[in-house]
Design an enzyme around this catalytic site. Structure first.
Site, PDB file in Angstrom:
ATOM      1  N   LYS A   1     -39.557  67.285 106.463  1.00  0.00           N
ATOM      2  CA  LYS A   1     -39.745  65.844 106.294  1.00  0.00           C
ATOM      3  C   LYS A   1     -38.475  65.138 106.721  1.00  0.00           C
ATOM      4  CE  LYS A   1     -42.720  62.719 105.246  1.00  0.00           C
ATOM      5  NZ  LYS A   1     -43.990  62.639 105.985  1.00  0.00           N
TER       6      LYS A   1
ATOM      7  N   SER B   1     -48.818  62.244 107.885  1.00  0.00           N
ATOM      8  CA  SER B   1     -48.293  61.793 106.603  1.00  0.00           C
ATOM      9  C   SER B   1     -49.314  60.895 105.904  1.00  0.00           C
ATOM     10  CB  SER B   1     -46.952  61.095 106.797  1.00  0.00           C
ATOM     11  OG  SER B   1     -46.180  61.153 105.602  1.00  0.00           O
TER      12      SER B   1
END
Length: 591
Positions: A191, A389
């Site tokens: 991430k 996401s």
């Protein structure tokens, strides 16, 4: 007093003249719109013209003022309009072929180009031809045009074919210079959205995932062009290493990349020959705008059943921002989805998602509404250029998920960013604050000081809970164990091809495939496909044009081109949600 009255009368006169002017403009515009929006009848021996110069977006408004505010090179082209036009042209007997004018198609992701390319291949299977010509082909344009029966290029033209490069942007040194430090809270090794604020170069994890998915996308492009041009993928890859754009047009011809080297004025003759119009007859040209007004030759729907296609593209935010039309505002989307859920004539919904994510809170609200919708009717997701996401968050609950092989998806992870501007405020600007508080965390979020250990612990725990919820939503939607989702999560981005292998998507295909599945699932083959939200009418377009924010947004898109999304990401920093489910970086593909 006389001067005062003179100014008042002058003001009133000016207002009256201005009002009359806008009235005339409105009437003329309405007359023009009404004449162009009437059903368009395709003449015999017609060819659909696809001008590939401009900016490709997921969906564009019907804007009668576009030509007044921008040149044809800066036109906005809706992917939805292109796909519908190709489908109609395939079924329209008077259209014999498609002519593509190659150029610079800004804003196009690999998946968007792939979807158009597949539609063109499907068009050719009907027995009709496709011809392309360009003074110069960008790599993305050539990938698209290589599907044509005949690829033409100007004798002095350039053909760009060099492989993929992905550029990321880092702001740490800039932030250091101005005295701002980003305090980061995240879950997920990959991430790496936060890296752009805290590093000056890629982490190894980020470099690994970019290397993998960019390689997979390039392989798809090689395989597609190899099939169309009947060249080995290895040969195409070798050509990409030769700085091909600096070669001669004759070399492009010799290598098999193009079929003919000629000037643009020879194109009509080439098309006429393909249509066998040797008796002096001329072919008719049909534009994209005219094709939008061609009524489909489809079976009449007796039942009134509808399959709804709902477009959700852009950054996911809590409520409308007012400065961009490319956004997924949860407060609006939830209301729209509720209406579709309650509408009994809507038998199934296809959610078209093209988003790199955004607010985790907003994503949860949309997810919740989709779960409620599924209780009443099938919900199918069609992923565009990306559904990553938060984009994956709002997709994971669907009955079926379709993605293009080059779609970027996954990126299941959560992060939070909080600025510490104490260096800027206290040391550089010389501004100092004194705080009196009644409780321990009363001044939580104060950017004039760094967070203390207790505040950091609270924020990390909050982000951790968000990650647990995100992975549970994905596990429930995909009918997988949460630990199995976590094993492929960690914020990692996958291509559609890879996502199918690991269970994040069900089928490889485009919007047409998703719609076909939705019809079958809802058992309404003969139905009307309607698209939502409704496009802006002429008055809304006019108001948007005179709106400073919306007009400025359009002008920035033209000015920044491929870097527009980077600019908007920086602009959103001031108003973004504290906890985000977003793509791992600001990036630009060299298509």
């Amino acid at each position: 007093m006389k001067q005062f009255l003179k100014y008042v009368l002058a003001t009133i006169t000016g207002m009256v003249i201005l009002g009359l002017f806008f009235s005339v403009v409105s009437v003329v515009t309405l007359l023009g719109v009404s004449s162009t929006s009437a059903n368009f009848k395709v003449a015999e021996n017609s060819v659909l013209i696809l001008d590939l110069n401009g900016t490709l977006v997921e969906r564009s408004d019907d804007d009668p003022f576009a030509g007044l505010f921008s040149s044809s090179e800066n036109q906005t082209i809706g992917l939805d309009d292109v796909l519908q036009a190709i489908d109609k042209a395939k079924k329209e007997q008077n259209i014999k072929g498609i002519y593509m004018q190659g150029g610079a198609l800004a804003g196009a992701s690999p998946a968007m180009l792939e979807e158009i390319r597949n539609a063109l291949e499907n068009f050719r299977k009907s027995g009709k031809f496709v011809v392309s010509y360009a003074d110069s082909y960008t790599q993305g344009a050539y990938y698209l045009c290589s599907v044509a029966d005949s690829v033409l290029i100007n004798p002095q033209g350039m053909l760009d074919w060099k492989g993929l490069a992905m550029q990321t942007v880092y702001f740490k040194e800039l932030l250091d210079k101005v005295g701002v430090k980003m305090q980061i809270f995240k879950v997920g090794t990959y991430k790496s959205a936060v890296e752009t604020y805290i590093l000056n170069e890629m982490s190894e994890a980020n470099r690994e995932q970019i290397t993998v998915f960019s390689g997979e996308i390039w392989k798809e492009m090689l395989d597609d062009v190899s099939k169309s041009r009947k060249l080995k993928a290895e040969v195409l890859n070798q050509l990409a290493d030769t700085a091909l754009c600096f070669s001669s047009a004759d070399m492009y011809l010799k290598s098999g990349l193009v079929d003919k080297v000629t000037y643009s004025d020879d194109v009509p003759r080439v098309i006429s020959n393909m249509m066998k119009l040797d008796d002096g007859r001329e072919y008719k040209k049909v534009t994209l705008a005219e094709m939008a007004n061609v009524v489909k030759n489809s079976p009449k729907n007796i039942s009134g059943d509808i399959v709804a296609v709902y477009y959700a593209y852009g950054n996911i935010i809590d409520r409308p921002s007012g400065y961009s039309t490319s956004e997924i505002a949860a407060s609006k989307v939830v209301k729209d989805l509720q209406k579709l859920t309650d509408d009994e004539s809507v038998k199934a919904v296809v959610l078209r998602v093209n988003s790199g994510g955004g607010s985790a809170f907003a994503s949860e609200q949309i997810w919740h509404e989709i779960v409620k919708m599924k209780e009443k009717k099938p919900v199918v997701v069609s992923m565009g250029g990306m559904a990553a996401s938060g984009g994956y968050y709002i997709s994971c609950a669907a009955d079926r998920i379709f993605a293009e092989p080059t779609t970027l998806t996954g990126s299941i992870g959560i992060f939070g960013t909080f600025p510490d501007a104490s260096e800027l405020i206290n040391n550089k600007l010389g501004v100092h604050f004194q705080t009196v508080k009644t409780n321990k965390y009363a001044d939580f979020g104060d950017i004039s000081r760094p967070m203390n250990t207790g505040e950091q612990g609270l924020l990390q725990a909050y982000v951790n809970r968000g990650y647990e919820l995100f992975t549970k939503r994905c596990a429930d939607g995909r009918k997988m164990k949460q630990d199995d989702i976590k094993a492929i999560a960690e914020g990692r981005v996958w291509t559609g091809v890879h996502a199918k292998k690991i269970g994040l998507v069900d089928e490889l295909g485009g919007l047409a495939d998703a719609v076909a599945y939705a019809k079958k699932k809802a058992k309404v083959e003969d139905c009307t496909v309607m698209r939502y939200p409704a496009k802006s009418n002429v008055f809304e377009v006019l108001m948007n044009r005179v709106s400073t924010d919306t007009y400025a947004d359009a002008q920035m898109r033209e000015t920044f081109g491929d870097y527009y999304d980077m600019f908007m990401t920086v602009r959103r920093l001031s108003g973004q949600s504290s906890v985000e489910a977003s793509m791992p970086y600001i990036f630009k593909f060299n298509l």
